[in-house]
Motif scaffolding. Sequence first.
Motif, PDB file in Angstrom:
ATOM      1  N   THR A 218       0.832  -1.210   0.000  1.00 40.11           N
ATOM      2  CA  THR A 218       0.000   0.000   0.000  1.00 40.11           C
ATOM      3  C   THR A 218       0.862   1.254   0.000  1.00 40.11           C
ATOM      4  O   THR A 218       0.626   2.199  -0.774  1.00 40.11           O
ATOM      5  N   TYR A 219       1.872   1.287   0.848  1.00 46.74           N
ATOM      6  CA  TYR A 219       2.761   2.445   0.976  1.00 46.74           C
ATOM      7  C   TYR A 219       3.431   2.776  -0.353  1.00 46.74           C
ATOM      8  O   TYR A 219       3.419   3.936  -0.816  1.00 46.74           O
ATOM      9  N   TYR A 220       4.032   1.789  -0.983  1.00 46.39           N
ATOM     10  CA  TYR A 220       4.736   2.059  -2.226  1.00 46.39           C
ATOM     11  C   TYR A 220       3.782   2.395  -3.367  1.00 46.39           C
ATOM     12  O   TYR A 220       4.068   3.269  -4.195  1.00 46.39           O
TER      13      TYR A 220
ATOM     14  N   ALA B  76       1.763  -4.230  -7.059  1.00 55.67           N
ATOM     15  CA  ALA B  76       0.901  -3.123  -6.645  1.00 55.67           C
ATOM     16  C   ALA B  76       1.365  -1.809  -7.254  1.00 55.67           C
ATOM     17  O   ALA B  76       0.560  -0.983  -7.703  1.00 55.67           O
ATOM     18  N   VAL B  77       2.673  -1.595  -7.291  1.00 51.27           N
ATOM     19  CA  VAL B  77       3.216  -0.363  -7.868  1.00 51.27           C
ATOM     20  C   VAL B  77       3.010  -0.336  -9.380  1.00 51.27           C
ATOM     21  O   VAL B  77       2.616   0.681  -9.957  1.00 51.27           O
ATOM     22  N   ARG B  78       3.244  -1.465 -10.022  1.00 53.10           N
ATOM     23  CA  ARG B  78       3.066  -1.519 -11.478  1.00 53.10           C
ATOM     24  C   ARG B  78       1.616  -1.277 -11.854  1.00 53.10           C
ATOM     25  O   ARG B  78       1.326  -0.633 -12.881  1.00 53.10           O
TER      26      ARG B  78
ATOM     27  N   PRO C 294       2.601  11.367  -0.404  1.00 54.60           N
ATOM     28  CA  PRO C 294       2.448  10.317  -1.416  1.00 54.60           C
ATOM     29  C   PRO C 294       2.224  10.875  -2.810  1.00 54.60           C
ATOM     30  O   PRO C 294       2.562  10.229  -3.802  1.00 54.60           O
ATOM     31  N   ASP C 295       1.675  12.092  -2.907  1.00 53.41           N
ATOM     32  CA  ASP C 295       1.443  12.761  -4.183  1.00 53.41           C
ATOM     33  C   ASP C 295       2.425  13.916  -4.385  1.00 53.41           C
ATOM     34  O   ASP C 295       2.067  14.972  -4.901  1.00 53.41           O
ATOM     35  N   LEU C 296       3.685  13.707  -3.998  1.00 55.49           N
ATOM     36  CA  LEU C 296       4.683  14.777  -4.072  1.00 55.49           C
ATOM     37  C   LEU C 296       4.796  15.358  -5.479  1.00 55.49           C
ATOM     38  O   LEU C 296       4.946  16.578  -5.634  1.00 55.49           O
TER      39      LEU C 296
ATOM     40  N   TYR D 267       3.006   6.339   8.146  1.00 55.63           N
ATOM     41  CA  TYR D 267       3.469   5.479   7.041  1.00 55.63           C
ATOM     42  C   TYR D 267       2.512   5.569   5.855  1.00 55.63           C
ATOM     43  O   TYR D 267       2.833   6.178   4.842  1.00 55.63           O
ATOM     44  N   THR D 268       1.329   5.040   6.002  1.00 51.24           N
ATOM     45  CA  THR D 268       0.348   5.074   4.900  1.00 51.24           C
ATOM     46  C   THR D 268      -0.772   6.068   5.132  1.00 51.24           C
ATOM     47  O   THR D 268      -1.709   6.146   4.323  1.00 51.24           O
TER      48      THR D 268
END
Length: 368
Positions: free
Chosen positions: A48-50, A94-96, A329-331, A358-359
């Motif tokens: 989730t974090y990544y 998840a990232v992909r 997370p949306d930097l 974290y998340t």
Amino acid sequence: MTNTATSSRNLFEPVALGPLTLPHRLVMAPLTRNRATAEGVPTPLMATYYAQRASAGLIIAEASTPNAVGQTYPNITAIHSPAHVAGWRMVTDAVRAEGGRMFLQIQHGGRAGHPDTSGLTPVAPSPIALPETIHTPAGRVPSVVPREMTAEDIASTVADFASAARNAVDAGFEGVEVHSANGHLLHQFLAQGTNRRTDAYGGSVAHRVRFVVEVTEAVAAEIGPERVGLRVSPGNTVNGIEEGDTEEIYPALLAALAGRGLAYLHVVHADPEDAVFQRIRKDWPGTLVANPVLPADRIPDDGGHAQADRLLAAGADVIALGRPFLANPDLIRRMRTGAAVNQVRDAYLMYVGGETGYTDYPALDAGE
């Protein structure tokens, strides 16, 4: 990629890095967050974090150990077993799915380890203890004297790095970053203060860079040099490191690796005014990733944009940011639009596990 400084580089333009074309020049630096299991297996929370941060041009995932004795602190990730590969595959999938790309940093702690954490006596180039306490499952305790690595230890560790790189590709990573920075094992071989050997891996600069070169070459041979980055931190004294001859070590290291076709060189705490950084940019013929020096107590209001632009003007090709991505997370959206950035709430929360700190950092609402 040339090594000519180009002041007109745009932070948000596409750039080539190894086999990839990144959508912009901002990547997420590796950040140890201690959210894995005690055995080093990534967790669903990490996926989730990544995935939340997939808009980074590239995510360089947190340091993962290539073998058991390389473990530094509790609940850090590893990449030397099928369970590690499966856990990381969950993260890369998840990232992909969110359109992102990932490299994995491979790190061996060397003397920055403890039997209370790994169950093993740490190993290092020389039997010189870390000059400070170290975090373990029971809290901070005195460091132990590491066992001096034998020739067989060195050869097996080189092989472990190569195997870890293969595991990383099998886990869905686009490539790996070899960690030769911040006072960990490879950096310990480079530095006079931690390397007192008298064999072919100690003494002269040519001998002290040998282990780093062998590890990097073995990893490149295993997965292809275009999938391999190298991270260095010239002059950094973290974890009790005393290089002694910084101005000689890094030109020698780069000379040995410059023609290998690596994906990138990653310089930590890069300062465009620093002579060593300027020499590295001059000597390195490929892509240079620069991690800027940011204030320790807060994220700049612009998220680090001004520092990034300074480094691009000094010849960096890609900028790696850590804490700004941690708290935002949306930097990328915030930096593109000039929106306000979140600050890190509490540094303690970076390492204690769970969702808090974290998340749960908020992204901008759709209308903002």
